[in-house]
Enzyme design. Structure first.
Site, PDB file in Angstrom:
ATOM      1  N   SER A 251       1.285  -0.870   0.117  1.00 45.27           N
ATOM      2  CA  SER A 251      -0.147   0.481  -0.060  1.00 45.27           C
ATOM      3  C   SER A 251       0.972   1.086  -0.092  1.00 45.27           C
ATOM      4  CB  SER A 251      -0.842  -0.058   1.228  1.00 45.27           C
ATOM      5  OG  SER A 251      -1.871   0.805   1.289  1.00 45.27           O
TER       6      SER A 251
ATOM      7  N   TYR B 264      -2.423   5.171  -4.395  1.00 44.36           N
ATOM      8  CA  TYR B 264      -3.193   6.298  -4.239  1.00 44.36           C
ATOM      9  C   TYR B 264      -2.302   7.223  -4.713  1.00 44.36           C
ATOM     10  CZ  TYR B 264      -5.681   3.692  -0.915  1.00 44.36           C
ATOM     11  OH  TYR B 264      -7.453   2.696  -0.567  1.00 44.36           O
TER      12      TYR B 264
ATOM     13  N   THR C 161      -5.537   2.306  -7.041  1.00 41.35           N
ATOM     14  CA  THR C 161      -6.350   1.898  -6.825  1.00 41.35           C
ATOM     15  C   THR C 161      -7.481   2.912  -7.085  1.00 41.35           C
ATOM     16  OG1 THR C 161      -5.689   1.039  -4.853  1.00 41.35           O
ATOM     17  CG2 THR C 161      -7.875   1.851  -4.460  1.00 41.35           C
TER      18      THR C 161
ATOM     19  N   LYS D  49      -6.948  -1.453 -10.036  1.00 38.05           N
ATOM     20  CA  LYS D  49      -7.931  -1.559  -8.851  1.00 38.05           C
ATOM     21  C   LYS D  49      -9.008  -0.870  -8.717  1.00 38.05           C
ATOM     22  CE  LYS D  49      -6.745  -3.957  -3.598  1.00 38.05           C
ATOM     23  NZ  LYS D  49      -8.072  -2.069  -3.099  1.00 38.05           N
TER      24      LYS D  49
ATOM     25  N   HIS E 146     -13.064  -3.113  -3.300  1.00 36.29           N
ATOM     26  CA  HIS E 146     -12.355  -2.678  -1.969  1.00 36.29           C
ATOM     27  C   HIS E 146     -12.758  -3.177  -0.383  1.00 36.29           C
ATOM     28  CE1 HIS E 146      -9.709   0.915  -1.153  1.00 36.29           C
ATOM     29  NE2 HIS E 146      -9.462   0.364   0.153  1.00 36.29           N
TER      30      HIS E 146
HETATM   31  C1  LIG Z   1      -7.887  -2.846   7.040  1.00 38.26           C
HETATM   32  C2  LIG Z   1      -7.915  -2.531   5.194  1.00 38.26           C
HETATM   33  C3  LIG Z   1      -7.030  -1.419   5.357  1.00 38.26           C
HETATM   34  C4  LIG Z   1      -7.303  -1.261   3.671  1.00 38.26           C
HETATM   35  N1  LIG Z   1      -6.510  -0.529   2.860  1.00 38.26           N
HETATM   36  C5  LIG Z   1      -5.908  -0.437   1.478  1.00 38.26           C
HETATM   37  C6  LIG Z   1      -4.566   0.277   1.443  1.00 38.26           C
HETATM   38  O1  LIG Z   1      -4.439   0.981   1.374  1.00 38.26           O
HETATM   39  N2  LIG Z   1      -5.307   0.363  -0.195  1.00 38.26           N
HETATM   40  C7  LIG Z   1      -6.017  -0.832  -1.112  1.00 38.26           C
HETATM   41  O2  LIG Z   1      -5.838  -0.225  -2.595  1.00 38.26           O
HETATM   42  N3  LIG Z   1      -6.537  -1.417  -1.011  1.00 38.26           N
HETATM   43  C8  LIG Z   1      -6.847  -0.882   0.635  1.00 38.26           C
HETATM   44  N4  LIG Z   1      -7.950  -2.404   1.385  1.00 38.26           N
HETATM   45  C9  LIG Z   1      -8.470  -3.471   0.628  1.00 38.26           C
HETATM   46  C10 LIG Z   1      -7.846  -4.258  -0.287  1.00 38.26           C
HETATM   47  O3  LIG Z   1      -6.911  -4.022  -0.674  1.00 38.26           O
HETATM   48  C11 LIG Z   1      -8.816  -5.165  -0.252  1.00 38.26           C
HETATM   49  O4  LIG Z   1      -9.160  -4.658  -1.831  1.00 38.26           O
HETATM   50  C12 LIG Z   1      -9.911  -5.725   0.376  1.00 38.26           C
HETATM   51  O5  LIG Z   1      -9.548  -6.110   1.976  1.00 38.26           O
HETATM   52  C13 LIG Z   1     -10.443  -8.081  -0.387  1.00 38.26           C
HETATM   53  O6  LIG Z   1     -11.236  -7.890  -0.025  1.00 38.26           O
HETATM   54  P1  LIG Z   1     -11.405  -9.365   1.914  1.00 38.26           P
HETATM   55  O7  LIG Z   1     -10.657  -8.194   2.953  1.00 38.26           O
HETATM   56  O8  LIG Z   1     -12.557  -9.536   2.196  1.00 38.26           O
HETATM   57  O9  LIG Z   1      -9.978  -9.996   1.729  1.00 38.26           O
HETATM   58  C14 LIG Z   1      -7.763  -2.362   3.406  1.00 38.26           C
HETATM   59  C15 LIG Z   1      -8.799  -3.596   3.711  1.00 38.26           C
HETATM   60  C16 LIG Z   1      -8.697  -3.276   4.597  1.00 38.26           C
HETATM   61  C17 LIG Z   1      -8.796  -4.521   5.076  1.00 38.26           C
END
Ligand SMILES: Cc1cc2nc3c(=O)[nH]c(=O)nc-3n(C[C@H](O)[C@H](O)[C@H](O)COP(=O)(O)O)c2cc1C
Length: 358
Positions: free
Chosen positions: A123, A147, A173, A231, A255
């Site tokens: 990230s 981002y 993203t 994404k 997400h």
């Molecule tokens: C705590 C947390 C922080 C996240 N931070 C980001 C991020 O910084 N950038 C991003 O593109 N997606 C972020 N995501 C989304 C994840 O990349 C991903 O799309 C998502 O968690 C997938 O679903 P799952 O948790 O059911 O496997 C985050 C998800 C969580 C749970």
């Protein structure tokens, strides 16, 4: 010889990781271990959490029609993503601030991914410097999740730094142009605990750019020769536009239900996009993948690989590198079993006709 799923491994806290045989079993103990605000940041979703539920429910709407009497004595779970070989079709999704869950943060995540033969997407909000994470990932060059911040020079800096550090792709993203309405965060804004920082963003948190369009991608591409992945795409017409704009891969994603509540399930979007694009671009998906059978369904519907978000963070919380390794080992073992029982010993043999709507 690969470290097997049977290998007993213990987290420093004394939690026996080998007591876990389903990925979802890690969630409750992980949440218990975390500070309340961190547990809320990890699990919190906007609205009613409809999209979070939809992501899981979508998997249950498919059933397998397995082949029998296929030689499955050699099973091969390997594939390539943007030309990079990975040993199983599961990558780690980008998520913010891994130091919230374990002192080794993204270093542990990257090491566990590499040990399992796969890569992590790191990230923009990584809590370790990109160069250190790249080194920890050894032979499995991570992707950098961008981002695009409102300060263009900062965006340029991030991309150039990821390229110089040896990352293999830029993963922009696109489903977070504005903040999601997460009531718990509005009530009690998340405060970074001491020692946890966005290690690659000089000057602290930045506002996301809200004015990006398809035309913006050309400038991004001009910043580095790295392949570009988007994404957060859910629609067929947007996926087609991505192809027209020369994007190299798409992560079909909502997400994890954290952005727009009420969005369709990632798996349903994947099925539609894969059918429409018919192999013209690499497709990946994330959202709700919790078992090897889930991976098999996603691959059969057209994903080259899937990504896991929260499950990796549960593992990280419970055992650092060993905890993430446990999650990946469970998914690998379950997928290997599912492929053997489906009569589909390779990923290309995991085809759409093995599924039917439940
Ligand atoms: C705590 C947390 C922080 C996240 N931070 C980001 C991020 O910084 N950038 C991003 O593109 N997606 C972020 N995501 C989304 C994840 O990349 C991903 O799309 C998502 O968690 C997938 O679903 P799952 O948790 O059911 O496997 C985050 C998800 C969580 C749970």
């Amino acid at each position: 010889m690969r470290r097997g799923v049977m290998a007993g491994r213990f987290a420093s806290s004394g939690t026996a990781l080998d007591q876990f045989w389903r990925v979802e079993e890690l969630e409750a103990p992980a949440r218990e271990r975390l500070a309340a605000a961190t547990a809320e940041f990890l699990s919190g979703v906007p609205g009613d959490g409809r999209t979070l539920s939809a992501n899981r429910a979508a998997f249950a709407r498919w059933q397998f029609e397995p082949h029998v009497l296929v030689d499955v004595s050699l099973r091969d779970l390997s594939t390539t993503v943007l030309g990079q070989r990975i040993e199983l079709p599961v990558m780690i999704a980008p998520s913010a601030l891994h130091r919230l869950y374990h002192p080794d943060g993204e270093l542990a995540t990257a090491r566990a991914a590499a040990a399992a033969g796969t890569l992590a997407v790191i990230s923009t909000s990584s809590s370790y410097p990109l160069e250190d994470v790249r080194a920890a990932a050894a032979d499995f060059a991570p992707w950098f999740q961008l981002y695009w911040v409102s300060d263009r020079e900062m965006t340029r800096y991030l991309v150039e730094r990821a390229h110089a550090a040896g990352f293999a792709a830029i993963c922009l993203t696109v489903d977070a142009a504005v903040p999601s309405w997460r009531e718990h965060e509005l009530r009690a804004p998340f405060v970074f605990p001491d020692g946890v920082i966005q290690a690659n963003l000089p000057g602290g948190p930045h506002v996301h750019a809200t004015d990006l369009t398809w035309e913006s991608l050309a400038w991004l591409r001009s910043l580095s020769p790295l392949p570009l992945v988007l994404k957060g795409v859910l629609r067929v017409d947007d996926a087609r536009r991505a192809v027209e704009h020369g994007v190299d891969g798409l992560i079909v994603s909502n997400h994890g239900g954290r952005q727009l509540d009420g969005s369709i399930a990632s798996l349903d979007a994947l099925a539609a996009v894969a059918e429409a694009l018919d192999g013209s671009i690499e497709l990946y998906m994330d959202g709700g993948v919790r078992s090897g059978s889930d991976v098999a369904v996603a691959v059969a519907l057209g994903a080259r690989a899937v990504l896991i978000g929260r499950p990796a963070l549960w593992g990280l919380t419970l055992g650092g590198e060993a905890g993430v390794a446990r999650v990946l080992a469970l998914l690998r073992g379950q997928l290997d079993s599912a492929m053997g029982l489906l009569g589909a010993p390779t990923l290309p043999s995991l085809t759409r006709d093995l599924l039917r709507p439940a």
